[in-house]
Enzyme design. Structure first.
Site, PDB file in Angstrom:
ATOM      1  CB  SER A   1       3.066  77.389  36.770  1.00 45.41           C
ATOM      2  OG  SER A   1       3.381  76.416  35.834  1.00 45.41           O
TER       3      SER A   1
ATOM      4  NE  ARG B   1      -8.463  70.367  38.894  1.00 46.02           N
ATOM      5  CZ  ARG B   1      -7.388  70.596  38.149  1.00 46.02           C
ATOM      6  NH1 ARG B   1      -7.352  71.629  37.339  1.00 46.02           N
ATOM      7  NH2 ARG B   1      -6.369  69.780  38.183  1.00 46.02           N
TER       8      ARG B   1
ATOM      9  CD  GLU C   1       0.847  73.586  38.683  1.00 48.98           C
ATOM     10  OE1 GLU C   1       0.398  72.500  38.261  1.00 48.98           O
ATOM     11  OE2 GLU C   1       0.840  74.640  38.035  1.00 48.98           O
TER      12      GLU C   1
ATOM     13  NE  ARG D   1      -4.088  73.409  43.457  1.00 44.69           N
ATOM     14  CZ  ARG D   1      -3.908  73.091  42.182  1.00 44.69           C
ATOM     15  NH1 ARG D   1      -2.689  73.140  41.655  1.00 44.69           N
ATOM     16  NH2 ARG D   1      -4.927  72.746  41.435  1.00 44.69           N
TER      17      ARG D   1
ATOM     18  NE  ARG E   1      -6.289  79.814  36.119  1.00 43.22           N
ATOM     19  CZ  ARG E   1      -5.024  79.490  36.300  1.00 43.22           C
ATOM     20  NH1 ARG E   1      -4.703  78.223  36.514  1.00 43.22           N
ATOM     21  NH2 ARG E   1      -4.081  80.401  36.279  1.00 43.22           N
TER      22      ARG E   1
END
Length: 424
Positions: A352, A277, A349, A391, A262
């Site tokens: 999802s 991130r 997070e 994470r 990403r």
RNA sequence: GGCGUGGUGGCAGAGUGGUUGAAUGCACCGGUCUUGAAAACCGGCGAACCUCAACGGGUUCCGUGAGUUCGAAUCUCACCCACGCCGCCA
């Protein structure tokens, strides 16, 4: 892709549903679609009726020729109307292309159960486990990772740039352990079928899951016009594109372990410390295919499968139901799983879990036959990360750290790592 | 990368430019027969879109896209994909 028939049937109600996303840019195409759709249908009707007329005359020509009768009059008529036919056809085609282009930019309708509002209205559904207090003695993961030699961010940056982590030693092995642990759990206990998909995909495939045309800037593109996958959701969901699944096939789930890429183009300086991130990370992804009537239950089931990973790892987490304004473009309803990271002092997070209803299925042409002899219908697609690695690693390091600077290895990972403690 | 062959319905597999959405077989659905099943026989059986209150009517689709023609699965061109051989290579 939204269902144009729903828009046509009740534009006002449709518009109100999209408005729940609190995104003005989502409403503009909706308004255009209403007009475009009307114009397109008028053009199609006109073009098709001329075609019907011409087809009938062509058949008459064939009949006469067979009986050796003259057909010059009909041939002259057909020749005369040929140009007009092409013109009408072209107009209809152009309108249809524009209609589709605009339709692809409209987000999915929020699920009726989703709360109104923006991210502030996200609802904590449940909190599981006991949070380790974020006291001053606890170290953040970037310090632990460095002191224990698990990852080397400066050298990763040397190779590619910041956000491309280099894992080494027990850290590299931890990545492999997480992959095996999660895959074993989902295949053996949750019934998923394991796949190892391509990491480069084409434009139509990305359009199928909804990354294109709107989010091209978020991805890495190759000189062959292929894209590095931002998530395994993309190749795995598209496995059945343009297919009709046979009766009895649904529901079923696929699990894949892949890297994800990403660009995170607009997030520099925001929560980018350590592994929080990054541009490249590994993830185990769950994808489910369901009949429409069953998809809410499948969604709950799949969310539970993702939660089970956290449960087995002994990590405290909470489940958030996202408000309509915070739900992703293709998703109708999303539950985020946030893990507690006491060293960072934040909920992160790690998963999802979304249902896309028939939105992706329409774009990708994924259908099923309810029963032999019945008409095909669009499936519902769902997916959940279970889990994203960085994470998860953060949470493990920060939660299992000891006063002496070591980190205890969670019970379930020991057989994969061969040690019960990370030491400098 | 070079040369060659091929891409037709869920599958297999026909198809002289003119009722071919497409023969035939298998699969599938319904029926007859049977205590039941099988076999046999009869019938049905692709998808998308437009239109219609409905019945129905219409259009498109034979890898994709253009073209020739009154008319294209059938002719032409480009592209994509698969397979085979050669070359290169982890």
């Amino acid at each position: 892709m939204i269902d144009l028939k729903l828009l046509r049937a009740d534009p006002t109600q449709f518009r109100q549903a999209i408005a729940r996303r609190l995104d003005q840019s989502a409403l503009e195409p909706v308004d255009r679609l209403v007009d475009l759709d009307r114009a397109w249908r008028a053009a199609v009707t006109e073009a098709e009726s001329l075609k019907a007329e011409r087809n009938a005359k062509s058949e008459e020509v064939a009949r006469r020729k067979k009986q050796r009768e003259p057909a010059d009059d009909l041939l002259a008529e057909l020749k005369a109307s040929g140009e007009k036919g092409k013109q009408l056809d072209l107009e209809a085609k152009q309108l249809e292309a524009e209609l589709e282009r605009v339709a692809l930019t409209v987000p999915n309708l929020p699920h009726r159960a989703v709360p109104d509002g923006d991210a502030a209205a996200n609802r904590v559904v449940r909190t599981v486990g006991t949070q380790r207090a974020a006291d001053a003695g606890l170290k953040p993961h970037w310090e632990l990772g460095e002191s224990l030699g698990l990852f080397d961010l400066p050298r990763g940056a040397k190779l590619t740039g910041s956000g491309f982590p280099l894992f080494r030693g027990q850290g590299a092995r931890l990545v492999r352990a997480l992959a095996n642990f999660m895959l074993d759990l989902h295949t053996a206990e949750h019934g998923y079928h394991e796949v190892a998909p391509p990491y480069l995909v084409s434009r139509p495939v990305l359009t199928g899951t909804g990354q294109l045309p709107k989010f091209e800037e978020d991805m890495y593109r190759t000189s062959d016009d292929l894209f590095l996958i931002p998530t395994a959701e993309v190749p795995v969901t598209n496995i059945y594109r343009d297919e009709i699944l046979p009766p009895g096939a649904l529901p079923f789930g696929l699990v894949a372990y892949t890297p994800c890429f990403r660009r995170e183009a607009f997030s520099h300086g925001k929560d980018t410390r350590g592994l929080i991130r990054v541009h490249q990370f590994d993830k185990v992804e769950l994808v489910r295919f369901s009949a429409p009537a069953d998809s809410d239950a499948q969604h709950a089931l799949m969310t539970g499968h993702a939660e089970a990973v956290l449960g087995h790892l002994g990590l405290s987490y909470r489940v958030l139901e996202l408000a309509a304004g915070d739900t992703g473009f293709a998703s109708a309803r999303t539950f985020d799983l946030e893990v507690w990271a006491p060293g960072t002092g934040a909920w992160l997070e790690v998963s999802s879990s979304s249902t896309f209803t028939d939105f992706q299925a329409r774009r990708a042409g994924i259908r099923y036959r309810p029963a032999a002899g019945e008409k095909p219908e669009f499936v519902h697609t769902l997916n959940a990360s279970a889990l994203a690695f960085p994470r998860t690693i953060i949470a493990i390091l920060e939660n299992y750290q000891n006063a002496d600077g070591t980190v205890t290895v969670p019970e379930v990972l020991r057989k994969y790592l061969g040690v019960d403690r990370f030491t400098p």
